[in-house]
Scaffold this motif. Structure first.
Motif, short mmCIF file in Angstrom:
data_model
loop_
_atom_site.label_atom_id
_atom_site.label_comp_id
_atom_site.label_asym_id
_atom_site.label_seq_id
_atom_site.Cartn_x
_atom_site.Cartn_y
_atom_site.Cartn_z
N VAL A 49 0.90 -1.18 0.18
CA VAL A 49 0.66 -0.32 0.55
C VAL A 49 0.37 1.24 0.41
CG1 VAL A 49 -0.57 0.14 1.92
CG2 VAL A 49 -1.99 1.13 1.16
N GLY A 50 1.19 1.98 -0.54
CA GLY A 50 1.38 3.35 -1.41
C GLY A 50 3.02 2.84 -1.64
N ASN A 51 3.06 1.93 -2.20
CA ASN A 51 4.65 1.59 -2.17
C ASN A 51 5.57 1.51 -0.48
OD1 ASN A 51 6.40 0.51 -3.29
ND2 ASN A 51 7.50 2.24 -4.98
N ASP A 114 5.04 -0.20 11.57
CA ASP A 114 3.51 0.56 11.79
C ASP A 114 3.91 1.90 11.45
OD1 ASP A 114 1.85 -1.03 11.42
OD2 ASP A 114 1.95 -2.19 13.55
N ALA A 115 5.86 2.28 12.00
CA ALA A 115 5.88 3.63 12.05
C ALA A 115 7.07 3.93 10.86
CB ALA A 115 6.90 3.85 13.69
N THR A 116 7.00 3.28 9.80
CA THR A 116 7.60 3.85 8.50
C THR A 116 6.79 4.24 8.11
OG1 THR A 116 8.56 2.70 6.03
CG2 THR A 116 6.06 2.40 6.42
N GLU A 117 7.85 5.94 7.24
CA GLU A 117 7.44 7.15 6.53
C GLU A 117 7.58 6.63 5.25
OE1 GLU A 117 9.56 9.86 7.82
OE2 GLU A 117 9.13 10.22 9.87
N THR A 118 7.91 5.05 4.76
CA THR A 118 7.73 5.08 3.04
C THR A 118 6.19 5.22 3.00
OG1 THR A 118 9.87 4.11 3.74
CG2 THR A 118 8.97 3.24 1.50
N GLY A 119 5.96 5.68 1.73
CA GLY A 119 5.15 5.66 1.20
C GLY A 119 4.26 6.44 1.71
N HIS A 120 4.80 8.10 2.45
CA HIS A 120 3.82 8.80 3.15
C HIS A 120 2.19 8.80 3.10
CE1 HIS A 120 7.48 10.62 1.67
NE2 HIS A 120 7.40 9.87 0.07
N GLY A 121 1.91 7.22 4.32
CA GLY A 121 1.16 7.32 4.33
C GLY A 121 -0.15 6.69 3.62
N LEU A 122 0.14 6.99 1.99
CA LEU A 122 -0.87 6.55 0.99
C LEU A 122 -1.93 5.82 1.37
CD1 LEU A 122 -1.87 7.69 -1.88
CD2 LEU A 122 -0.36 6.63 -2.76
#
Length: 212
Positions: A49-51, A114-122
């Protein structure tokens, strides 16, 4: 130009899907490091999701940690069995081998960051669980790639997430998804072991598809 897959390839893909089975009995032959590395990279070709690519793989190399995980799973399995009220089902459950943590050449714990910023939450704002589903797709990709190399994979689901997370000691924000056993199966079969042992037969999938 996108590749065009031949009828022979499609037949082989169908065979691969049929041979993709949950494995609990493994040979102890080690897995070549280059092969394992390639499989773990291939797993990350899965969509997310959201890459966001939230999958995190932890190879459990310590014999002490493996023994601790196996003891935990055995304890949870015994607890689950003790709650069964049907005598026949309880006996059948006791006869099942539920994991290969004691002898599989590789054990991999899989987490979702769950804390990753990769994908910017898309794509995860309204359905944050899609990150978990992305991790599951990576596991399935690993499963198929491993089977194509003659390896088998077993997903150990009888584990308490908090306990495993504490034992494996991962960064804050990582949520436990799966404990995997990986190795060469001792008795490959296209029929799932739970079906062979009479626990649950494969259902006809057609009633599971409906129209509106």
């Amino acid at each position: 130009m996108a590749p065009r897959f031949s009828p022979e390839f499609r037949e082989e893909l169908a065979a691969l899907l049929a041979w993709r089975r949950d494995v609990r009995h493994f040979r102890t032959d080690p897995i070549d490091e280059a092969l394992l590395s390639r499989l773990l990279v291939t797993a990350q070709c899965a969509p997310s999701v959201g890459n966001s690519q939230p999958w995190r793989f932890v190879r459990v190399r310590s014999p002490e940690l493996r023994a601790e995980l196996a003891a935990h799973v055995d304890q949870q399995a015994a607890l689950a069995g003790s709650t069964m009220t049907d005598p026949e089902r309880k006996t059948a459950y006791a006869a099942l081998k539920l994991h290969g943590l004691d002898h599989a050449p590789e054990v991999v714990a899989v987490f979702c960051d769950d804390a990753t910023e990769t994908g910017h939450g898309l794509g995860a704002a309204t359905m944050p669980q899609t990150r978990t589903w992305s991790v599951v797709l990576a596991i399935h990709t690993l499963w198929l790639a491993a089977r194509a190399e003659g390896l088998g994979l077993g997903w150990v689901s009888i584990a308490e997430p908090g306990a495993v997370t504490t034992m494996v000691q991962v960064p804050a924000g990582w949520r436990f998804v799966a404990l995997l056993c990986l190795g060469y199966p001792s008795t490959p079969d296209t029929v799932p072991e739970l079906e062979r042992r009479g626990w649950q037969a494969r259902l006809d999938g057609r009633p599971h598809v409906i129209e509106r």
